[in-house]
Enzyme design. Structure first.
Site, PDB file in Angstrom:
ATOM      1  N   THR A  27      23.277   9.360  38.673  1.00 38.24           N
ATOM      2  CA  THR A  27      24.192  10.472  38.483  1.00 38.24           C
ATOM      3  C   THR A  27      25.268  10.394  39.564  1.00 38.24           C
ATOM      4  O   THR A  27      24.946  10.293  40.745  1.00 38.24           O
ATOM      5  CB  THR A  27      23.408  11.790  38.603  1.00 38.24           C
ATOM      6  OG1 THR A  27      22.496  11.836  37.503  1.00 38.24           O
ATOM      7  CG2 THR A  27      24.300  13.008  38.595  1.00 38.24           C
ATOM      8  N   HIS A 176      14.834   9.479  29.480  1.00 42.76           N
ATOM      9  CA  HIS A 176      14.546   9.864  30.872  1.00 42.76           C
ATOM     10  C   HIS A 176      13.333  10.797  30.893  1.00 42.76           C
ATOM     11  O   HIS A 176      13.429  11.972  30.541  1.00 42.76           O
ATOM     12  CB  HIS A 176      15.782  10.582  31.424  1.00 42.76           C
ATOM     13  CG  HIS A 176      15.777  10.779  32.915  1.00 42.76           C
ATOM     14  ND1 HIS A 176      14.692  10.516  33.714  1.00 42.76           N
ATOM     15  CD2 HIS A 176      16.762  11.216  33.755  1.00 42.76           C
ATOM     16  CE1 HIS A 176      14.997  10.788  34.977  1.00 42.76           C
ATOM     17  NE2 HIS A 176      16.239  11.211  35.029  1.00 42.76           N
ATOM     18  N   ASN A 179      11.377  11.957  37.259  1.00 37.83           N
ATOM     19  CA  ASN A 179      12.098  12.760  38.253  1.00 37.83           C
ATOM     20  C   ASN A 179      12.102  14.270  38.017  1.00 37.83           C
ATOM     21  O   ASN A 179      13.032  14.979  38.420  1.00 37.83           O
ATOM     22  CB  ASN A 179      13.541  12.260  38.400  1.00 37.83           C
ATOM     23  CG  ASN A 179      13.579  10.867  39.008  1.00 37.83           C
ATOM     24  OD1 ASN A 179      12.587  10.434  39.577  1.00 37.83           O
ATOM     25  ND2 ASN A 179      14.701  10.185  38.870  1.00 37.83           N
ATOM     26  N   TYR A 181      12.410  16.157  35.300  1.00 34.29           N
ATOM     27  CA  TYR A 181      13.236  16.806  34.267  1.00 34.29           C
ATOM     28  C   TYR A 181      12.365  17.155  33.048  1.00 34.29           C
ATOM     29  O   TYR A 181      11.144  16.983  33.092  1.00 34.29           O
ATOM     30  CB  TYR A 181      14.446  15.929  33.949  1.00 34.29           C
ATOM     31  CG  TYR A 181      15.343  15.817  35.175  1.00 34.29           C
ATOM     32  CD1 TYR A 181      16.026  16.947  35.640  1.00 34.29           C
ATOM     33  CD2 TYR A 181      15.428  14.651  35.919  1.00 34.29           C
ATOM     34  CE1 TYR A 181      16.795  16.894  36.802  1.00 34.29           C
ATOM     35  CE2 TYR A 181      16.204  14.584  37.081  1.00 34.29           C
ATOM     36  CZ  TYR A 181      16.883  15.717  37.519  1.00 34.29           C
ATOM     37  OH  TYR A 181      17.622  15.681  38.666  1.00 34.29           O
ATOM     38  N   ASN A 236      12.100  17.075  42.633  1.00 34.77           N
ATOM     39  CA  ASN A 236      12.068  18.272  41.785  1.00 34.77           C
ATOM     40  C   ASN A 236      10.684  18.922  41.757  1.00 34.77           C
ATOM     41  O   ASN A 236      10.277  19.499  40.742  1.00 34.77           O
ATOM     42  CB  ASN A 236      12.551  17.974  40.354  1.00 34.77           C
ATOM     43  CG  ASN A 236      14.064  17.980  40.260  1.00 34.77           C
ATOM     44  OD1 ASN A 236      14.744  18.713  40.996  1.00 34.77           O
ATOM     45  ND2 ASN A 236      14.612  17.176  39.363  1.00 34.77           N
TER      46      ASN A 236
END
Ligand SMILES: Cc1cc2nc3c(=O)[nH]c(=O)nc-3n(C[C@H](O)[C@H](O)[C@H](O)COP(=O)(O)O)c2cc1C
Length: 368
Positions: A27, A176, A179, A181, A236
């Site tokens: 990102t 994805h 991480n 999400y 996260n």
């Protein structure tokens, strides 16, 4: 022994890669508030196309998936046209480019959603520092669990995003699931306390990812789809007590899909949740017949070793590629690397700290 070294061409499904070095998804927040990819992003990916494979930055599949300032999307015609600028620059280089499909889930804030709470598997707040929203730095909020109908709509958003990725000229897509999400929030016992068919057993926690994959596979063939997971990841606020059991299950299930690759963040350079011994690629290799990409904290030497020992087929590099657009050539020729950048320019708009790192043999090998 499966392989020899980083610089050898390799077949990845129907793709013929020039080497085993992958640009990790990163990102960079250069898409602007409309989330439409642009020329500077096209230049960035083109500069890094001496990699064997390019994986784009995480790209939101829907408005509801948003959780990061100025990250790109793939849910409007303008976004598709924006990404065409990128793929038309990388196509002549013969380096395949995969779009990383992203839904942030609870790693978001109501500021991104006209005041509506972000969504997740369960109503469990991310315990972490503040999140940057368009209205400033804010505390995380307790998300709203997705209803069964909303899960269907979200899966459908992935399907549409996958179709759009095709129209945008990508070679494939990466789902994805890492991480912390949304998909990771379904997999992890720390964030998934559901009592319906999406929670509880390992099969149930895997169900959302399975349905997303099935939807994506309506648009793409299996050899054009990859999945990324982070079994050791703490980013996260992740890490369930049964991380080893769920990830062994996930990898066995993913093996059945015959995908282009499985991308595993095995390294601990981004932290470790310390719920047991970290999981290694050696543990996954016997369970997965396809190509494995390793990542996280690798150097040229550790990457070569991992490939030589046969536990990875390719290695993805993130931070080293930020400051060294010609990383494969530097590795191959034992050239020095530009030092890693501090975080200050990771997510800033424009070309500074993004496309202004020259290749080694350019007149100036540092920032222009
Ligand atoms: C600036 C930055 C942005 C990142 N964005 C993403 C992303 O969009 N998707 C993702 O899966 N990982 C993302 N990551 C993680 C990287 O893909 C990679 O896993 C991490 O940098 C570790 O690899 P490295 O040690 O080679 O840098 C990001 C990392 C950095 C430094």
């Amino acid at each position: 022994m499966k392989t020899s070294n980083l610089y050898e061409p390799v077949s990845l499904g129907n793709f013929h890669l020039k080497n085993r070095i992958v640009l990790a998804p990163m990102t960079r927040g250069r898409a602007g508030s409309e989330r439409v990819p642009n020329e500077v992003m096209a230049e960035y990916y083109h500069q890094r196309s001496t990699a064997g494979l390019l994986i784009t930055e995480a790209t939101v599949i829907s408005k509801q998936g948003i959780g990061w300032i100025d990250s790109p999307g793939i849910y409007t015609d303008e976004m598709v046209e924006g990404w065409q600028k990128v793929t038309s620059r990388t196509k002549p280089t013969d380096t395949p480019i995969f779009l990383q499909l992203w839904h942030c889930g609870r790693a978001s804030h109501s500021d991104f959603h006209d005041g509506e709470l972000p969504v997740s598997a369960s109503a469990i707040k991310l315990n972490g520092d503040q999140i940057h929203t368009p209205l400033g730095s804010k505390s995380y909020e307790t998300p709203r669990p997705l209803s069964l109908d909303e899960i269907k709509t979200t899966v459908d958003d992935y399907r549409k995003a996958a179709i759009n990725a095709k129209a945008a000229g990508f070679s494939g897509v990466e789902v994805h699931s890492a991480n912390g999400y949304l998909i990771n929030q379904f997999l992890d016992s720390k964030t998934n306390h559901r009592e319906d068919q999406y929670g509880g057993s390992f099969d149930n926690r895997f169900r959302f990812l399975k349905e997303v994959l099935e939807a994506v596979l309506e648009a793409w063939t299996p050899d054009q789809v990859g999945v990324r997971i982070s079994p050791n990841g703490v980013f996260n606020d992740m890490g369930g007590d049964d991380f080893r059991e769920i990830y062994l299950h996930v990898v066995k299930e993913l093996d059945k899909f015959n995908l282009c690759y499985l991308h595993i963040m095995d390294g601990l350079a981004f932290g470790f949740h310390e719920k047991g011994e970290p999981m290694s690629l050696a543990e996954f290799r016997p369970l997965y017949r396809g190509n494995i990409i390793g990542n996280c904290g690798y150097t040229k030497e550790t990457a070569e070793k991992r490939i030589e020992e046969g536990n990875a087929d390719l290695i993805a590099f993130g931070r080293p590629f930020i400051t060294n657009p010609d990383l494969p050539e530097r590795f191959r020729n034992n050239r020095p690397l530009n030092p890693a950048e501090d975080m200050s320019l990771w997510y800033t708009p424009g070309s500074e700290g993004y496309t202004d790192y020259a290749p080694f043999d350019a007149p100036s090998s540092v920032k222009t």
